[in-house]
Design an enzyme around this catalytic site. Structure first.
Site, mmCIF file in Angstrom:
data_model
loop_
_atom_site.group_PDB
_atom_site.id
_atom_site.type_symbol
_atom_site.label_atom_id
_atom_site.label_comp_id
_atom_site.label_asym_id
_atom_site.label_seq_id
_atom_site.Cartn_x
_atom_site.Cartn_y
_atom_site.Cartn_z
ATOM 1 N N ASP A 67 0.825 -1.214 0.000
ATOM 2 C CA ASP A 67 0.000 0.000 0.000
ATOM 3 C C ASP A 67 0.855 1.258 0.000
ATOM 4 O O ASP A 67 2.067 1.207 0.190
ATOM 5 C CB ASP A 67 -0.953 -0.011 1.215
ATOM 6 N N ASP A 136 -7.157 -1.810 14.089
ATOM 7 C CA ASP A 136 -8.556 -2.143 13.815
ATOM 8 C C ASP A 136 -8.690 -3.429 12.999
ATOM 9 O O ASP A 136 -9.739 -3.710 12.448
ATOM 10 C CB ASP A 136 -9.281 -0.972 13.119
ATOM 11 N N HIS A 138 -6.935 -4.248 10.295
ATOM 12 C CA HIS A 138 -6.692 -4.180 8.848
ATOM 13 C C HIS A 138 -5.393 -4.891 8.465
ATOM 14 O O HIS A 138 -4.448 -4.975 9.243
ATOM 15 C CB HIS A 138 -6.712 -2.736 8.320
ATOM 16 N N GLU A 143 -9.471 -1.489 5.552
ATOM 17 C CA GLU A 143 -10.145 -1.108 6.788
ATOM 18 C C GLU A 143 -11.412 -1.942 6.987
ATOM 19 O O GLU A 143 -11.888 -2.583 6.037
ATOM 20 C CB GLU A 143 -10.499 0.380 6.713
HETATM 21 C C1 GLP Z 1 -0.244 0.543 8.468
HETATM 22 C C2 GLP Z 1 0.014 -0.340 7.251
HETATM 23 C C3 GLP Z 1 -0.168 -1.812 7.553
HETATM 24 C C4 GLP Z 1 0.506 -2.169 8.861
HETATM 25 C C5 GLP Z 1 -0.088 -1.366 9.981
HETATM 26 C C6 GLP Z 1 0.484 -1.710 11.345
HETATM 27 O O1 GLP Z 1 -1.557 0.895 8.617
HETATM 28 N N1 GLP Z 1 -0.811 0.022 6.170
HETATM 29 O O2 GLP Z 1 0.335 -2.575 6.484
HETATM 30 O O3 GLP Z 1 0.370 -3.537 9.107
HETATM 31 O O4 GLP Z 1 0.181 0.010 9.701
HETATM 32 O O5 GLP Z 1 1.525 -0.847 11.679
HETATM 33 P P1 GLP Z 1 2.564 -1.124 12.830
HETATM 34 O O6 GLP Z 1 3.395 -2.278 12.360
HETATM 35 O O7 GLP Z 1 3.365 0.145 12.926
HETATM 36 O O8 GLP Z 1 1.779 -1.432 14.041
#
Ligand code: GLP
Length: 266
Positions: A67, A136, A138, A143
Site C-alpha cells: 500500500d 482495527d 486491517h 479497513e
Molecule cells: C499501516 C500499514 C499496515 C501495517 C499497519 C500496522 O496501517 N498500512 O500494512 O500492518 O500500519 O503498523 P505497525 O506495524 O506500525 O503497528
C-alpha cells in the site's frame, strides 16, 4: 494456519527472516509481497544482516508493496516508498526495476490499480506475502468493511488508523486520509502469507483475527481462509489467545521432532 508465539520481537523477526531466506535459496527469483509499519522493521534488519554477512542474494527478487498513502510521492519522508528505501531496499542488492510500490501520486487511480494487479500477475503471483496488522484489524489498508474479495483500490482510512499512524507525522492533520492498497482478495492469492504482530496493543485484535469469526469487520480474519499462513507473534501479542498453550506445544514439539516443518502449515 500455523501460529508461533515467540518470546521476543527479535526472535519473531529472526524466524520470519529465516523463512524468507529459505524461500530465496530455493527460488532466487522469488516474488515477495512487502509490508510497512514498525512491525517488520526487525525482519528487514535481519534480512540486511543476512545479505551482508551471508551474501543472501536479492538481485533476482521481485517485490510488491501492499500500500501507499494517496498524495505522497516516493521522495516524501512519510511515504511507504521512502520507508522501504530506508529500511530495506537501499541496503540489499535488489534490482531497482524489480521494485513495485503503489504510486500514491497518480492521476488515474483506477487505471493504476488495474496496472498494479496486472504486474503482480505478470510476475507470476506473490510467493511470500509479509503482513502486519493494524489496530482495527486491517491488513495493508483494508479497513473494517473491506470486501474479502477486494482488489487493489483506493481506501479511506479510519479515524483509528489515522490516530495510530499520526506518530510518524508532525501532526494528525498531516496524515493522509486516503491510500492505495492491495485488496484482501489480492493478498489471499499469495502462495504463502507470513503475518507478524508484536506488543500488548495488538493482543486483542490478533485474538479476534485468529480465533474469532471470519468477517469483513476484521480484515485479518480472512487469513483463516488461506491454506498456507504462518502467524509469528511475540509473547505480548499472543497473550490473549485462547489456545496459546496449544500453539506453543505444537511449536515446541515440531522443534524437538521435525524442525524442518516449522513454518510449513500442515
Ligand atoms: C499501516 C500499514 C499496515 C501495517 C499497519 C500496522 O496501517 N498500512 O500494512 O500492518 O500500519 O503498523 P505497525 O506495524 O506500525 O503497528
Amino acid at each position: 494456519m500455523e501460529i508461533i508465539i515467540s518470546e521476543t520481537y527479535d526472535e519473531m523477526s529472526r524466524l520470519a527472516a529465516d523463512m524468507i531466506k529459505h524461500q530465496l535459496l530455493k527460488k532466487p527469483s522469488s516474488v515477495l509481497g512487502l509490508a510497512t509499519g514498525s512491525t517488520p522493521v526487525g525482519l528487514y534488519k535481519e534480512l540486511i544482516r543476512l545479505h551482508k554477512e551471508q551474501g543472501l542474494d536479492f538481485s533476482q527478487v521481485i517485490t510488491f508493496n501492499l500500500d501507499e498513502y494517496l498524495g505522497l510521492p516516493p521522495s516524501h519522508d512519510q511515504s511507504y516508498h521512502y520507508f522501504m528505501d530506508q529500511n530495506l531496499f537501499h541496503h540489499v542488492n535488489v534490482t531497482p526495476n524489480n521494485i513495485h510500490v503503489p504510486y500514491g501520486h497518480t492521476e488515474d487511480i483506477e487505471e493504476f490499480c488495474q496496472w498494479y494487479e496486472d504486474q503482480i500477475e505478470r510476475a507470476g503471483g506473490i510467493d511470500i506475502q509479509i503482513l502486519g496488522i493494524g489496530g482495527d484489524g486491517h491488513i495493508a489498508f483494508n479497513e473494517p468493511g473491506s470486501s474479502l474479495g477486494s482488489r487493489t483500490r483506493l481506501k479511506t482510512l479510519t479515524k483509528q488508523t489515522i490516530d495510530d499512524n499520526a506518530r510518524f507525522f508532525e501532526n494528525e492533520a498531516d496524515v493522509p486520509r486516503f491510500a492505495v492498497t492491495m485488496g484482501v482478495g489480492t493478498i489471499l492469492e499469495a502462495r504463502k502469507i507470513i503475518m507478524l504482530a508484536n506488543g500488548a496493543k495488538k493482543a486483542d485484535i490478533v485474538a479476534q483475527a485468529l480465533e474469532g469469526p471470519v468477517t469483513a469487520q476484521v480484515s485479518a480474519s480472512a487469513l483463516q481462509l488461506h491454506p498456507d499462513v504462518v502467524v509469528i507473534l511475540d509473547a505480548e501479542a499472543g497473550k490473549t489467545l485462547r489456545r496459546a498453550d496449544y500453539y506453543k506445544w505444537v511449536y515446541n514439539e515440531k522443534k524437538r521432532l521435525i524442525p524442518g516443518m516449522i513454518g510449513k502449515t500442515t
